[in-house]
Design a protein around this motif. Structure first.
Motif, PDB file in Angstrom:
ATOM      1  N   LYS A 173     -45.005 -19.641 -30.990  1.00 22.99           N
ATOM      2  CA  LYS A 173     -45.966 -20.684 -31.512  1.00 22.99           C
ATOM      3  C   LYS A 173     -44.957 -20.969 -32.820  1.00 22.99           C
ATOM      4  O   LYS A 173     -45.240 -20.720 -33.963  1.00 22.99           O
ATOM      5  CB  LYS A 173     -47.166 -20.252 -31.974  1.00 22.99           C
ATOM      6  CG  LYS A 173     -47.990 -19.926 -30.822  1.00 22.99           C
ATOM      7  CD  LYS A 173     -49.479 -19.741 -31.349  1.00 22.99           C
ATOM      8  CE  LYS A 173     -49.641 -18.173 -31.482  1.00 22.99           C
ATOM      9  NZ  LYS A 173     -50.904 -18.049 -32.188  1.00 22.99           N
ATOM     10  N   PRO A 174     -44.085 -21.645 -32.462  1.00 22.02           N
ATOM     11  CA  PRO A 174     -43.477 -22.463 -33.883  1.00 22.02           C
ATOM     12  C   PRO A 174     -44.082 -23.271 -34.611  1.00 22.02           C
ATOM     13  O   PRO A 174     -44.950 -24.257 -34.160  1.00 22.02           O
ATOM     14  CB  PRO A 174     -42.005 -23.127 -33.327  1.00 22.02           C
ATOM     15  CG  PRO A 174     -42.430 -23.494 -31.812  1.00 22.02           C
ATOM     16  CD  PRO A 174     -43.461 -22.514 -31.325  1.00 22.02           C
ATOM     17  N   SER A 175     -44.025 -23.320 -35.921  1.00 27.88           N
ATOM     18  CA  SER A 175     -44.981 -24.036 -36.667  1.00 27.88           C
ATOM     19  C   SER A 175     -44.193 -25.466 -37.086  1.00 27.88           C
ATOM     20  O   SER A 175     -44.842 -26.208 -38.041  1.00 27.88           O
ATOM     21  CB  SER A 175     -45.388 -23.212 -37.934  1.00 27.88           C
ATOM     22  OG  SER A 175     -44.550 -22.875 -38.746  1.00 27.88           O
ATOM     23  N   PHE A 176     -42.973 -25.579 -36.878  1.00 26.50           N
ATOM     24  CA  PHE A 176     -42.112 -26.687 -37.437  1.00 26.50           C
ATOM     25  C   PHE A 176     -41.173 -27.089 -36.415  1.00 26.50           C
ATOM     26  O   PHE A 176     -40.751 -26.275 -35.632  1.00 26.50           O
ATOM     27  CB  PHE A 176     -41.800 -26.522 -38.973  1.00 26.50           C
ATOM     28  CG  PHE A 176     -40.678 -25.375 -38.999  1.00 26.50           C
ATOM     29  CD1 PHE A 176     -40.784 -24.315 -39.060  1.00 26.50           C
ATOM     30  CD2 PHE A 176     -39.350 -26.030 -38.964  1.00 26.50           C
ATOM     31  CE1 PHE A 176     -39.912 -23.509 -39.306  1.00 26.50           C
ATOM     32  CE2 PHE A 176     -38.417 -25.180 -39.027  1.00 26.50           C
ATOM     33  CZ  PHE A 176     -38.690 -23.985 -39.150  1.00 26.50           C
TER      34      PHE A 176
ATOM     35  N   GLU B 191     -39.306 -18.989 -50.107  1.00 37.24           N
ATOM     36  CA  GLU B 191     -39.417 -17.878 -49.115  1.00 37.24           C
ATOM     37  C   GLU B 191     -40.706 -17.365 -48.829  1.00 37.24           C
ATOM     38  O   GLU B 191     -41.117 -16.857 -47.866  1.00 37.24           O
ATOM     39  CB  GLU B 191     -38.847 -16.733 -50.155  1.00 37.24           C
ATOM     40  CG  GLU B 191     -37.255 -16.652 -50.297  1.00 37.24           C
ATOM     41  CD  GLU B 191     -36.517 -16.524 -49.066  1.00 37.24           C
ATOM     42  OE1 GLU B 191     -36.877 -15.650 -48.272  1.00 37.24           O
ATOM     43  OE2 GLU B 191     -35.638 -17.358 -48.879  1.00 37.24           O
ATOM     44  N   GLN B 192     -41.683 -17.655 -49.916  1.00 36.98           N
ATOM     45  CA  GLN B 192     -43.222 -17.153 -49.639  1.00 36.98           C
ATOM     46  C   GLN B 192     -43.750 -17.995 -48.674  1.00 36.98           C
ATOM     47  O   GLN B 192     -44.656 -17.574 -48.000  1.00 36.98           O
ATOM     48  CB  GLN B 192     -43.867 -17.293 -50.836  1.00 36.98           C
ATOM     49  CG  GLN B 192     -43.265 -16.186 -51.816  1.00 36.98           C
ATOM     50  CD  GLN B 192     -44.204 -16.209 -52.947  1.00 36.98           C
ATOM     51  OE1 GLN B 192     -44.625 -17.429 -53.600  1.00 36.98           O
ATOM     52  NE2 GLN B 192     -44.462 -15.168 -53.488  1.00 36.98           N
ATOM     53  N   LEU B 193     -43.252 -19.276 -48.226  1.00 36.18           N
ATOM     54  CA  LEU B 193     -43.975 -20.052 -47.144  1.00 36.18           C
ATOM     55  C   LEU B 193     -43.194 -19.926 -45.916  1.00 36.18           C
ATOM     56  O   LEU B 193     -43.647 -20.617 -44.690  1.00 36.18           O
ATOM     57  CB  LEU B 193     -43.726 -21.531 -47.678  1.00 36.18           C
ATOM     58  CG  LEU B 193     -44.584 -21.942 -48.851  1.00 36.18           C
ATOM     59  CD1 LEU B 193     -44.385 -23.340 -48.983  1.00 36.18           C
ATOM     60  CD2 LEU B 193     -45.798 -21.758 -48.568  1.00 36.18           C
ATOM     61  N   LYS B 194     -42.169 -19.005 -45.706  1.00 33.47           N
ATOM     62  CA  LYS B 194     -41.596 -18.743 -44.436  1.00 33.47           C
ATOM     63  C   LYS B 194     -42.547 -17.867 -43.828  1.00 33.47           C
ATOM     64  O   LYS B 194     -42.937 -17.070 -44.313  1.00 33.47           O
ATOM     65  CB  LYS B 194     -40.308 -18.183 -44.652  1.00 33.47           C
ATOM     66  CG  LYS B 194     -39.285 -19.189 -45.227  1.00 33.47           C
ATOM     67  CD  LYS B 194     -37.729 -18.613 -45.003  1.00 33.47           C
ATOM     68  CE  LYS B 194     -36.861 -19.676 -45.511  1.00 33.47           C
ATOM     69  NZ  LYS B 194     -35.563 -18.811 -45.698  1.00 33.47           N
ATOM     70  N   PRO B 195     -42.791 -17.767 -42.333  1.00 38.08           N
ATOM     71  CA  PRO B 195     -42.083 -18.738 -41.315  1.00 38.08           C
ATOM     72  C   PRO B 195     -42.730 -19.844 -41.186  1.00 38.08           C
ATOM     73  O   PRO B 195     -42.238 -20.699 -40.245  1.00 38.08           O
ATOM     74  CB  PRO B 195     -42.031 -17.922 -40.282  1.00 38.08           C
ATOM     75  CG  PRO B 195     -42.884 -17.033 -40.217  1.00 38.08           C
ATOM     76  CD  PRO B 195     -43.501 -16.737 -41.672  1.00 38.08           C
ATOM     77  N   LEU B 196     -43.855 -20.266 -41.690  1.00 38.95           N
ATOM     78  CA  LEU B 196     -44.327 -21.538 -41.586  1.00 38.95           C
ATOM     79  C   LEU B 196     -43.703 -22.775 -41.829  1.00 38.95           C
ATOM     80  O   LEU B 196     -43.677 -23.458 -40.744  1.00 38.95           O
ATOM     81  CB  LEU B 196     -45.773 -21.422 -42.446  1.00 38.95           C
ATOM     82  CG  LEU B 196     -46.964 -20.932 -42.049  1.00 38.95           C
ATOM     83  CD1 LEU B 196     -48.152 -21.096 -42.985  1.00 38.95           C
ATOM     84  CD2 LEU B 196     -47.555 -21.521 -40.671  1.00 38.95           C
TER      85      LEU B 196
END
Lengths: 270, 209
Positions: A173-176, B191-196
């Motif tokens: 589920k890639p989010s970007f 870094e804290q927003l990875k992997p979104l």
């Protein structure tokens, strides 16, 4: 002998009182913070408060388990005088929490057995335990132990194993979408996909309609089509003088578009 | 017509030259909720702020090759608020190790006669778009999650169509020139927003082709 025990009792009660006073102060401060500084409170500071309370309770436990502490169970507290009148000294001593040493407070403050409801529940549980028999009980104990050890193993194992599985799961589920990132950055930085002479460039995924058949002179065309949804289709027709100034490359693209438009027969062609 | 680099200009007074440090990324629609939750947890505690803005980009063609670009922005959700005019310089080509895109930034507020004024000055509108989304703040850092929409009929901000199925995520800081610790802080936040979301330094000139 008696005196030594008495002295021990006194000393342990003193230390117990001071530890309990620490807990009381910590609770007091924590409640004050929760009630008054609600907006500024952060989760780490709440955790700190809880950790402090847990540490203090631990110290009390250790104190009670200490061999120097005589067993408090063997001591009995008997109220010698119950007075329904207000006692000022007592009130001052207990910070106004216990103003009267009367019949009402005895069951709460001098209680040694558990509450009646708790006693009921305990009786039910022991009856249940006696009912199921020793072999079933043993099997249940074994299952519980196995579950706990499994969990502990999973938690203590090196992180790499766990991360590999979870990373594999998350791949699905890639989010970007990096292509989208480039498209959006291009649009914001210099209007790629937005400006009047839209280059046949990034097409938003999932858009119905033909491929990029853009052209110059959209101002007039847009008015005739009525701002329909979907992309503007290629069109020929005179490219009338634009209302706004054009960047230098416009002339060449106009020629190109006229060429391509004559090739395609589009229903909205003027 | 670009402003000369900061180090060359003497600081004679007036405003300090502000630089904008920028990291950009995008997030697909289905992951938007989780990103917003994470940002709400990581950023300063405030009411979630949404915005709907209409941005117009004006170009002034000089004799040289590069046109001078000004960005005019107005809020569609607060129609009486003043317009916001912004100049963004070329990204500073410093050392490659700097983690964020750095460029000169000048912001001013303007009245509602801004578009006519710019037209009179000789600017021509190059493109416009509608942006709406959410703003979060953490100290000096600002995180903006935007949905960009193309305007189909010029001047008509009701009739828009989405540019893509993703939201643009930008992490920016406005700071005086020369503070390189800023990009370190930005990188650790990213870094804290990875992997979104992968926030990175995207050079706009590379996107042109």
């Amino acid at each position: 002998m008696q005196q030594r025990e008495e002295k021990q009792l006194e000393a342990s009660v003193e230390s117990l009182i001071s530890r309990v006073a620490h807990v009381k102060n910590a609770l007091h401060g924590f409640i004050y913070k929760l009630e008054n500084e609600y907006e500024r409170l952060t989760w780490p500071s709440v955790l700190d408060n809880f950790a402090l309370l847990s540490g203090q309770l631990n110290t009390i436990n250790k104190l009670l388990k200490n061999e120097k502490t005589p067993s408090f169970r063997s001591q009995v507290i008997i109220p010698l005088l119950l007075n329904p009148d207000r006692d000022e000294d007592l009130a001052k001593l207990t910070e106004q929490r216990v103003p009267v040493f009367s019949h009402e407070i005895v069951p709460d403050y001098l209680r040694t057995k558990p509450d009646p409801e708790v006693e009921e529940q305990e009786k039910q549980l022991s009856a249940e335990a006696a009912r199921i028999g020793p072999e079933v009980a043993q099997k249940q104990i074994q299952t519980l132990n196995k579950l706990c050890s499994n969990l502990l193993e999973k938690l203590n194992n090196p992180r790499d194993d766990r991360d590999a599985e979870s990373a594999a799961l998350r791949q699905n589920k890639p989010s970007f979408n990096p292509a989208d990132t480039n498209a959006l950055v291009g649009a914001v930085a210099f209007g790629k996909g937005l400006s009047k002479c839209r280059p046949p460039g990034p097409v938003a995924p999932g858009h119905p309609g033909q491929g990029p058949m853009m052209s110059g002179g959209p101002t007039l065309q847009q008015v005739t089509i009525g701002g329909g949804s979907g992309q503007q289709a290629g069109m020929g027709g005179p490219v009338a003088p634009q209302q706004q100034g054009q960047p230098g490359k416009m002339p060449s693209s106009i020629k190109t578009n006229i060429k391509s438009a004559s090739g395609s027969m589009h229903p909205y062609n003027r | 017509m670009e402003a000369p680099p900061v180090t060359v200009m003497p600081v004679t007074g007036g405003t300090i030259n502000m630089m904008e440090y920028l990291l950009q990324g995008s997030v697909l629609d289905q992951a938007l909720e989780s990103l917003l939750h994470r940002l709400r947890g990581l950023c300063d505690n405030m009411e979630p702020e949404t915005f709907t803005d209409h941005e117009l980009v004006y170009l002034l063609k000089g004799q040289q090759g590069n046109p001078f670009i000004l960005r005019a922005r107005r809020s569609l959700s607060h129609p009486t608020a003043p317009w916001h005019l912004r100049y963004l310089g070329q990204p500073e080509v410093g050392d490659k190790s700097r983690h964020a895109l750095v460029r000169n930034c000048v912001d001013v507020a303007a009245s509602h006669s801004l578009p006519e004024f710019l037209n009179e000055m000789g600017f021509r509108m190059d493109h416009e778009f509608v942006a709406n989304g959410h703003v979060f703040r953490k100290g000096a850092m600002k995180v903006v999650v935007t949905k960009l929409s193309r305007i189909l009929v010029p001047g008509n901000t009701e009739n828009t169509e989405r540019l893509s199925l993703s939201y643009l995520v930008e992490l920016s800081v406005l700071a005086p020139a020369g503070q390189d610790t800023v990009s370190e802080d930005m990188r650790s936040f990213a870094e804290q927003l990875k992997p979104l979301v992968h926030l990175e330094k995207i050079d706009p000139s590379k996107q042109r082709h």
